[in-house]
Scaffold this motif. Structure first.
Motif, PDB file in Angstrom:
ATOM      1  N   ARG A 350       0.837  -1.201   0.000  1.00 47.71           N
ATOM      2  CA  ARG A 350       0.000   0.000   0.000  1.00 47.71           C
ATOM      3  C   ARG A 350       0.872   1.252   0.000  1.00 47.71           C
ATOM      4  O   ARG A 350       0.610   2.205  -0.745  1.00 47.71           O
ATOM      5  CB  ARG A 350      -0.908  -0.017   1.251  1.00 47.71           C
ATOM      6  N   PHE A 351       1.934   1.230   0.794  1.00 57.72           N
ATOM      7  CA  PHE A 351       2.867   2.362   0.831  1.00 57.72           C
ATOM      8  C   PHE A 351       3.492   2.575  -0.552  1.00 57.72           C
ATOM      9  O   PHE A 351       3.532   3.699  -1.061  1.00 57.72           O
ATOM     10  CB  PHE A 351       3.958   2.110   1.877  1.00 57.72           C
ATOM     11  N   ALA A 352       3.951   1.477  -1.162  1.00 56.80           N
ATOM     12  CA  ALA A 352       4.593   1.573  -2.480  1.00 56.80           C
ATOM     13  C   ALA A 352       3.620   2.217  -3.483  1.00 56.80           C
ATOM     14  O   ALA A 352       3.978   3.138  -4.215  1.00 56.80           O
ATOM     15  CB  ALA A 352       5.023   0.189  -2.959  1.00 56.80           C
ATOM     16  N   ARG A 353       2.390   1.736  -3.462  1.00 55.69           N
ATOM     17  CA  ARG A 353       1.399   2.186  -4.430  1.00 55.69           C
ATOM     18  C   ARG A 353       1.008   3.650  -4.201  1.00 55.69           C
ATOM     19  O   ARG A 353       1.036   4.469  -5.113  1.00 55.69           O
ATOM     20  CB  ARG A 353       0.158   1.287  -4.310  1.00 55.69           C
ATOM     21  N   LEU A 354       0.659   3.969  -2.961  1.00 58.84           N
ATOM     22  CA  LEU A 354       0.085   5.287  -2.686  1.00 58.84           C
ATOM     23  C   LEU A 354       1.124   6.385  -2.487  1.00 58.84           C
ATOM     24  O   LEU A 354       0.884   7.535  -2.832  1.00 58.84           O
ATOM     25  CB  LEU A 354      -0.829   5.218  -1.458  1.00 58.84           C
ATOM     26  N   GLU A 355       2.264   6.015  -1.914  1.00 56.32           N
ATOM     27  CA  GLU A 355       3.246   7.046  -1.604  1.00 56.32           C
ATOM     28  C   GLU A 355       4.355   7.135  -2.642  1.00 56.32           C
ATOM     29  O   GLU A 355       5.078   8.119  -2.692  1.00 56.32           O
ATOM     30  CB  GLU A 355       3.872   6.791  -0.210  1.00 56.32           C
ATOM     31  N   ARG A 356       4.562   6.059  -3.421  1.00 54.22           N
ATOM     32  CA  ARG A 356       5.710   6.050  -4.345  1.00 54.22           C
ATOM     33  C   ARG A 356       5.321   5.760  -5.791  1.00 54.22           C
ATOM     34  O   ARG A 356       6.202   5.666  -6.629  1.00 54.22           O
ATOM     35  CB  ARG A 356       6.738   4.996  -3.880  1.00 54.22           C
ATOM     36  N   ARG A 357       4.053   5.554  -6.067  1.00 53.20           N
ATOM     37  CA  ARG A 357       3.619   5.135  -7.407  1.00 53.20           C
ATOM     38  C   ARG A 357       4.421   3.936  -7.903  1.00 53.20           C
ATOM     39  O   ARG A 357       4.934   3.890  -9.007  1.00 53.20           O
ATOM     40  CB  ARG A 357       3.738   6.293  -8.414  1.00 53.20           C
ATOM     41  N   MET A 358       4.572   2.960  -7.019  1.00 53.59           N
ATOM     42  CA  MET A 358       5.303   1.746  -7.374  1.00 53.59           C
ATOM     43  C   MET A 358       4.440   0.530  -7.068  1.00 53.59           C
ATOM     44  O   MET A 358       3.577   0.584  -6.195  1.00 53.59           O
ATOM     45  CB  MET A 358       6.599   1.639  -6.566  1.00 53.59           C
ATOM     46  N   LEU A 359       4.684  -0.556  -7.790  1.00 51.72           N
ATOM     47  CA  LEU A 359       3.952  -1.791  -7.535  1.00 51.72           C
ATOM     48  C   LEU A 359       4.923  -2.821  -6.991  1.00 51.72           C
ATOM     49  O   LEU A 359       5.960  -3.098  -7.603  1.00 51.72           O
ATOM     50  CB  LEU A 359       3.316  -2.297  -8.837  1.00 51.72           C
ATOM     51  N   TYR A 366       8.026  -2.413  -9.362  1.00 46.72           N
ATOM     52  CA  TYR A 366       7.872  -1.711 -10.624  1.00 46.72           C
ATOM     53  C   TYR A 366       7.590  -0.245 -10.353  1.00 46.72           C
ATOM     54  O   TYR A 366       6.715   0.080  -9.543  1.00 46.72           O
ATOM     55  CB  TYR A 366       6.709  -2.350 -11.403  1.00 46.72           C
ATOM     56  N   ASP A 367       8.357   0.621 -11.022  1.00 40.30           N
ATOM     57  CA  ASP A 367       8.179   2.062 -10.851  1.00 40.30           C
ATOM     58  C   ASP A 367       7.300   2.594 -11.984  1.00 40.30           C
ATOM     59  O   ASP A 367       7.711   2.598 -13.138  1.00 40.30           O
ATOM     60  CB  ASP A 367       9.559   2.746 -10.862  1.00 40.30           C
ATOM     61  N   LYS A 368       6.084   3.045 -11.628  1.00 37.58           N
ATOM     62  CA  LYS A 368       5.144   3.489 -12.658  1.00 37.58           C
ATOM     63  C   LYS A 368       5.537   4.842 -13.248  1.00 37.58           C
ATOM     64  O   LYS A 368       5.100   5.187 -14.337  1.00 37.58           O
ATOM     65  CB  LYS A 368       3.720   3.589 -12.068  1.00 37.58           C
ATOM     66  N   THR A 369       6.352   5.596 -12.511  1.00 38.40           N
ATOM     67  CA  THR A 369       6.764   6.898 -13.032  1.00 38.40           C
ATOM     68  C   THR A 369       7.753   6.734 -14.181  1.00 38.40           C
ATOM     69  O   THR A 369       7.660   7.408 -15.198  1.00 38.40           O
ATOM     70  CB  THR A 369       7.398   7.748 -11.897  1.00 38.40           C
ATOM     71  N   THR A 370       8.687   5.802 -13.998  1.00 41.68           N
ATOM     72  CA  THR A 370       9.714   5.624 -15.037  1.00 41.68           C
ATOM     73  C   THR A 370       9.452   4.385 -15.890  1.00 41.68           C
ATOM     74  O   THR A 370      10.221   4.087 -16.805  1.00 41.68           O
ATOM     75  CB  THR A 370      11.103   5.481 -14.375  1.00 41.68           C
ATOM     76  N   ASN A 371       8.367   3.655 -15.563  1.00 42.05           N
ATOM     77  CA  ASN A 371       8.050   2.398 -16.263  1.00 42.05           C
ATOM     78  C   ASN A 371       9.225   1.424 -16.286  1.00 42.05           C
ATOM     79  O   ASN A 371       9.554   0.856 -17.326  1.00 42.05           O
ATOM     80  CB  ASN A 371       7.580   2.673 -17.698  1.00 42.05           C
ATOM     81  N   THR A 372       9.851   1.257 -15.141  1.00 42.52           N
ATOM     82  CA  THR A 372      10.984   0.316 -15.077  1.00 42.52           C
ATOM     83  C   THR A 372      10.832  -0.612 -13.873  1.00 42.52           C
ATOM     84  O   THR A 372      10.206  -0.258 -12.858  1.00 42.52           O
ATOM     85  CB  THR A 372      12.337   1.051 -14.906  1.00 42.52           C
TER      86      THR A 372
END
Ligand code: DCT
Ligand code: MG
Length: 398
Positions: A350-359, A366-372
Motif C-alpha cells: 500500500r505504501f509503495a502504491r500510494l506514496e511512491r507510485r510503485m507496484l 515496478y516504478d510506474k513513473t519511469t516504467n521500469t
C-alpha cells in the motif's frame, strides 16, 4: 474528565478521578505531559513492531472482531480493525489513558469505543458476544482444519453441523485431499510448532535438497524469521544460485521424503512465472513460484531438547511445512514477501502504491513513473528503492 490507572484482577482499569482515594492535585495534572508518544505512521512498514506487544488486552479483543468479519467476508471492516490492531502492537508502552489514543492513526470510532469499554469494564461486550456466539465458535473450529476456509466452514454450519466428528461421519460430505489430511493429522497440526521442531525440519529439508544439488540454500522464513518461538507451520525458501537450475527441485525433494517414509501429505504447485511475465501481468498477493505445501512426519528424537514422554502413544509429530523456490533474480522479493507478517506485507504494498507510485509483490518492484523494474539483491535494496528505513525481520511483527 481525566483518568488514572489501577489494576484489578491483573487487568488495567481506568477509574475516574473522583473515585480515587489519592487524588493528584490539579496543579500536578497541568504540568504532567500527556504520555508523549512519538508520531506514529499509518503504514506498518514505517513502524518497528517487535513481538513485545504492550497492548495485548486490546489487540486480542480486536483480533476476535477481525476473525469474525473474516468469517462473514466483510473485507472493509477487516481492513480497519487490522490496521488499528497493528498500530497498537507497535506502541512502545501500554495505553495508559484514553488521551493516549489522540493522534494515533487508524483508530476509528469503533476501535476507540472498544478500548474505552475494556478500560471501564475490563472487557468489551461486543467481543464477549462474539466469543459466546455459536456460529463464531463453530466456524473457528471448522477453519482450524487444514484446507477448510470460511466458505466451507459456513456451508457445514448451515447444514447444522457443529462438531468435527459430525463432519467426519457425515456420509454426504466429500472432503478433498487437503481436508482429509487436515482431519487425519488434526491433533498434531492444530498444535503449535516450536522453534526446535522447525530447526529439525530444516535439517531434514536441507539434507534431501542437497541430494538434488549441493548448491541449494535453505532459509527459514515466516514467523520464525521474525523471532517467533511458535508457528502454525514452518516456511522455507529454497534457492539455487545458478539461474534456471531450480526446475525439478521440489519434485525431487518430495520424492526423497516419500522414500524415507516421512511424507504424510504433499501438494506441489508448479511455477506459473511465465504467465506472470506476460505483458498482461497483474500485481497481486498470489505468487507464481514453484512451491509445495507438505505435512511431514517429524521423529521426536530429532528435536533438540525433546523429552521422552512415556504416556505418548507415538514417537513422531505431523508438522505442516511450506517450501517455496523463487528464481535467483526474485530472491530478495520472495524473502521479503514470505517473511511477513501479512499485515506488514499489505502495508508495504500500500505504501509503495500510494506514496511512491510503485507496484510491489513477491517477484518484483515496478516504478510506474519511469516504467521500469527496480532490481534488488537484498531486502535492504528494496527498502532503499522505496525510500524507507530498513526494518529488521524481528521488527516486522505488525
Ligand atoms: N505469504 C505470501 N504468500 C502466500 C502465503 C503467505 O506471501 N501465498 C506470506 C505472508 C506471511 C508469510 O508468507 C508466512 O505465512 P504464514 O505461515 O501463514 O504466516 P506466519 O507469519 O509464518 O505465521 P505462523 O507463525 O502462524 O506460521
Ligand atoms: Mg508460518
Amino acid at each position: 474528565s481525566w483518568f488514572t490507572e489501577s489494576m484489578e484482577a491483573g487487568r488495567p482499569v481506568l477509574v475516574e478521578a473522583k473515585h480515587c482515594i489519592q487524588k493528584p492535585s490539579l496543579q500536578l495534572k497541568k504540568t504532567l505531559p500527556a504520555n508523549p508518544l512519538p508520531t506514529v505512521s499509518q503504514y506498518a512498514c514505517q513502524r518497528r513492531t517487535t513481538l513485545d506487544n504492550h497492548n495485548k488486552v486490546f489487540t486480542d479483543a480486536l483480533e476476535v472482531l477481525i476473525e469474525n468479519y473474516e468469517f462473514s467476508d466483510n473485507k472493509g471492516a477487516c481492513v480497519g480493525f487490522r490496521r488499528a490492531a497493528s498500530v497498537l502492537k507497535s506502541l512502545p508502552k501500554p495505553l495508559r489513558c484514553l488521551k493516549d489514543m489522540e493522534g494515533l492513526p487508524c483508530l476509528g470510532d469503533d476501535t476507540k469505543a472498544i478500548i474505552e469499554e475494556i478500560y471501564e469494564c475490563g472487557s468489551s461486550s461486543r467481543v464477549e458476544n462474539i466469543l459466546s456466539d455459536e456460529k463464531y465458535q463453530t466456524l473457528k473450529l471448522f477453519t482450524s482444519v487444514f484446507g477448510v476456509g470460511p466458505k466451507t466452514g459456513d456451508k457445514w454450519y448451515r447444514r447444522g453441523l457443529r462438531a468435527l466428528e459430525q463432519v467426519h461421519s457425515e456420509p454426504s460430505i466429500q472432503l478433498n485431499k487437503m481436508q482429509a489430511a487436515g482431519f487425519l493429522y488434526y491433533e498434531d497440526i492444530s498444535k503449535p510448532v516450536s522453534r526446535a521442531e522447525a530447526k529439525a525440519v530444516g535439517c531434514i529439508i536441507e539434507e534431501v535438497a542437497s541430494c538434488f544439488s549441493s548448491s541449494v540454500t535453505i532459509t527459514l522464513t515466516g514467523g520464525f524469521r521474525r523471532g517467533k518461538e511458535f508457528g502454525h507451520d514452518v516456511d522455507f525458501l529454497l534457492s539455487i544460485p545458478e539461474p534456471g537450475k531450480e526446475d525439478g527441485l521440489l519434485p525431487a525433494v518430495i520424492d526423497r521424503l516419500r522414500k524415507q517414509g516421512i511424507l504424510l501429505y504433499s501438494d506441489l504447485q508448479e511455477s506459473t512465472l511465465q504467465q506472470w511475465k506476460r505483458p498482461s501481468r497483474c500485481f497481486d498477493s498470489m505468487d507464481h513460484f514453484q512451491k509445495c505445501f507438505l505435512i511431514v512426519k517429524l521423529w521426536t528424537r530429532l528435536v533438540e531438547g525433546h523429552r521422552e514422554d512415556p504416556s505418548s502413544r507415538r514417537d513422531w509429530k505431523a508438522v505442516r511445512v511450506d517450501l517455496v523456490v523463487p528464481p535467483v533474480d526474485c530472491y530478495a522479493f520472495a524473502l521479503l514477501g514470505w517473511s511477513g507478517s501479512t499485515q506488514f506485507e499489505r502495508d508495504l504494498r500500500r505504501f509503495a502504491r500510494l506514496e511512491r507510485r510503485m507496484l510491489l509483490d513477491n517477484h518484483a518492484l515496478y516504478d510506474k513513473t519511469t516504467n521500469t523494474f527496480l532490481q534488488a539483491k537484498t531486502e535492504e535494496d528494496i527498502f532503499a528503492h522505496l525510500g524507507l528505513d530498513y526494518i529488521e525481520p524481528w521488527q516486522r511483527n505488525a
